[in-house]
Design a protein around this motif. Structure first.
Motif, PDB file in Angstrom:
ATOM      1  N   LEU A 172     -30.316   0.085 -13.408  1.00  0.00           N
ATOM      2  CA  LEU A 172     -29.162  -0.744 -13.754  1.00  0.00           C
ATOM      3  C   LEU A 172     -28.216  -0.855 -12.562  1.00  0.00           C
ATOM      4  O   LEU A 172     -27.668  -1.921 -12.286  1.00  0.00           O
ATOM      5  N   GLU A 173     -28.019   0.248 -11.850  1.00  0.00           N
ATOM      6  CA  GLU A 173     -27.135   0.224 -10.685  1.00  0.00           C
ATOM      7  C   GLU A 173     -27.653  -0.732  -9.616  1.00  0.00           C
ATOM      8  O   GLU A 173     -26.874  -1.461  -8.993  1.00  0.00           O
ATOM      9  N   ARG A 174     -28.958  -0.757  -9.394  1.00  0.00           N
ATOM     10  CA  ARG A 174     -29.538  -1.652  -8.379  1.00  0.00           C
ATOM     11  C   ARG A 174     -29.347  -3.121  -8.760  1.00  0.00           C
ATOM     12  O   ARG A 174     -29.055  -3.950  -7.914  1.00  0.00           O
ATOM     13  N   ILE A 175     -29.496  -3.424 -10.046  1.00  0.00           N
ATOM     14  CA  ILE A 175     -29.291  -4.807 -10.492  1.00  0.00           C
ATOM     15  C   ILE A 175     -27.818  -5.175 -10.372  1.00  0.00           C
ATOM     16  O   ILE A 175     -27.479  -6.275  -9.937  1.00  0.00           O
ATOM     17  N   GLU A 196     -25.738  -4.124  -8.241  1.00  0.00           N
ATOM     18  CA  GLU A 196     -25.415  -4.336  -6.827  1.00  0.00           C
ATOM     19  C   GLU A 196     -25.690  -5.772  -6.383  1.00  0.00           C
ATOM     20  O   GLU A 196     -25.115  -6.235  -5.399  1.00  0.00           O
ATOM     21  N   LEU A 197     -26.553  -6.475  -7.100  1.00  0.00           N
ATOM     22  CA  LEU A 197     -26.865  -7.866  -6.760  1.00  0.00           C
ATOM     23  C   LEU A 197     -25.765  -8.831  -7.188  1.00  0.00           C
ATOM     24  O   LEU A 197     -25.731  -9.971  -6.729  1.00  0.00           O
ATOM     25  N   PRO A 236     -20.590  -5.424 -15.063  1.00  0.00           N
ATOM     26  CA  PRO A 236     -20.301  -5.668 -16.478  1.00  0.00           C
ATOM     27  C   PRO A 236     -19.270  -4.668 -16.996  1.00  0.00           C
ATOM     28  O   PRO A 236     -19.150  -3.560 -16.477  1.00  0.00           O
ATOM     29  N   VAL A 237     -18.540  -5.072 -18.032  1.00  0.00           N
ATOM     30  CA  VAL A 237     -17.521  -4.191 -18.592  1.00  0.00           C
ATOM     31  C   VAL A 237     -18.091  -3.214 -19.612  1.00  0.00           C
ATOM     32  O   VAL A 237     -17.380  -2.346 -20.085  1.00  0.00           O
ATOM     33  N   LEU A 244     -25.577 -12.177 -17.477  1.00  0.00           N
ATOM     34  CA  LEU A 244     -25.151 -12.616 -16.150  1.00  0.00           C
ATOM     35  C   LEU A 244     -26.312 -13.194 -15.347  1.00  0.00           C
ATOM     36  O   LEU A 244     -26.145 -14.165 -14.606  1.00  0.00           O
ATOM     37  N   LEU A 245     -27.485 -12.613 -15.494  1.00  0.00           N
ATOM     38  CA  LEU A 245     -28.637 -13.080 -14.720  1.00  0.00           C
ATOM     39  C   LEU A 245     -29.183 -14.416 -15.208  1.00  0.00           C
ATOM     40  O   LEU A 245     -29.867 -15.112 -14.455  1.00  0.00           O
TER      41      LEU A 245
END
Length: 188
Positions: free
Chosen positions: A59-62, A64-65, A70-71, A85-86
Motif C-alpha cells: 500500500l505504501e508503494r502505491i 508513493e505514486l 488517502p484519508v 484514486l487509481l
C-alpha cells in the motif's frame, strides 16, 4: 510441514539419506530453513503486489505514486481509497464519477452542480460545521475535481428554530455549558 521435512521425505530413498544422521540432519535443516525463509518472502510479495490483498508496504508503494495519501486509516479503507484514486482518468469527470471517487477515497463529501456554468458545490453531509482535517480534505477534493471548475464549499449549522425547539430557554443552554462552537454543531 517444513521444507526440511519435505526434503527428508524426498531424499530418503537415496542411499546417503536413508538414516538421518548428524550431518545429513544438519544439512537438511539448514537448507529447509533457507527454503522456509524464501517461501515467507514469496508469500509476502504475492500478498503485497496486488492492491486487493496488500496490507503493508504494498500500500505504501502505491501511495508513493500519488500526489495525496488517502484519508483512510485501515488497510481495507486504504485499498478502497487507492482503487478509487487509481481509476480516475479522462472519463472520470461526470458528476456521478466524481462523487463515486470521493466516496471511494473515504471522503464524506458530495459534489453537486449549480445553476451557474463552471461552478460546483461541495457539501459535507452528516458533518455539521467545518469538518476535521478540512485542509487535507480540500486538497484531495480539488485534486479530483477538474481544475477549470470553481468550487464553493457549503457548511451547515444549527438554526435558531432548532435551538428554540431543543433548549427552550437560554438557561437550558447555559446549564449545558456549551461553547458557541459546540452549540452551532448541535444539529442532531
Amino acid at each position: 510441514m517444513s521444507h526440511a521435512q519435505r526434503l527428508w521425505e524426498l531424499l530418503r530413498p537415496l542411499g546417503p539419506y536413508r538414516a538421518l544422521g548428524k550431518y545429513t540432519a544438519g544439512e537438511l535443516a539448514g537448507e529447509g530453513r533457507a527454503l522456509d525463509g524464501a517461501e515467507e518472502q514469496l508469500e509476502s510479495l504475492e500478498r503485497e503486489a496486488f492492491l486487493d490483498t496488500a496490507e503493508d508496504w504494498g500500500l505504501e508503494r502505491i501511495e508513493e505514486l500519488l500526489v495525496r495519501r488517502p484519508v483512510a486509516g485501515t488497510p481495507q479503507g486504504r485499498r478502497k481509497a487507492l482503487a478509487a484514486l487509481l481509476r480516475i482518468g479522462g472519463d472520470s469527470f461526470t458528476l456521478a464519477a466524481v462523487n463515486d471517487n470521493l466516496k471511494g477515497c473515504g471522503l464524506n463529501a458530495v459534489v453537486s452542480e449549480t445553476a451557474d456554468p463552471g461552478v460546483v458545490e461541495v457539501r459535507f453531509p452528516d458533518v455539521p460545521g467545518i469538518p476535521d482535517g478540512y485542509g487535507t480534505l480540500r486538497k484531495i477534493i480539488e485534486d479530483i475535481l477538474p481544475c477549470h471548475l470553481q468550487v464553493d464549499y457549503v457548511y451547515w449549522y444549527i438554526t435558531w428554530a432548532m435551538v428554540e425547539e431543543r433548549f427552550g430557554t437560554w438557561g437550558a443552554i447555559e446549564a449545558g455549558g456549551y461553547t458557541w462552537e459546540q452549540l452551532e454543531k448541535l444539529v442532531r
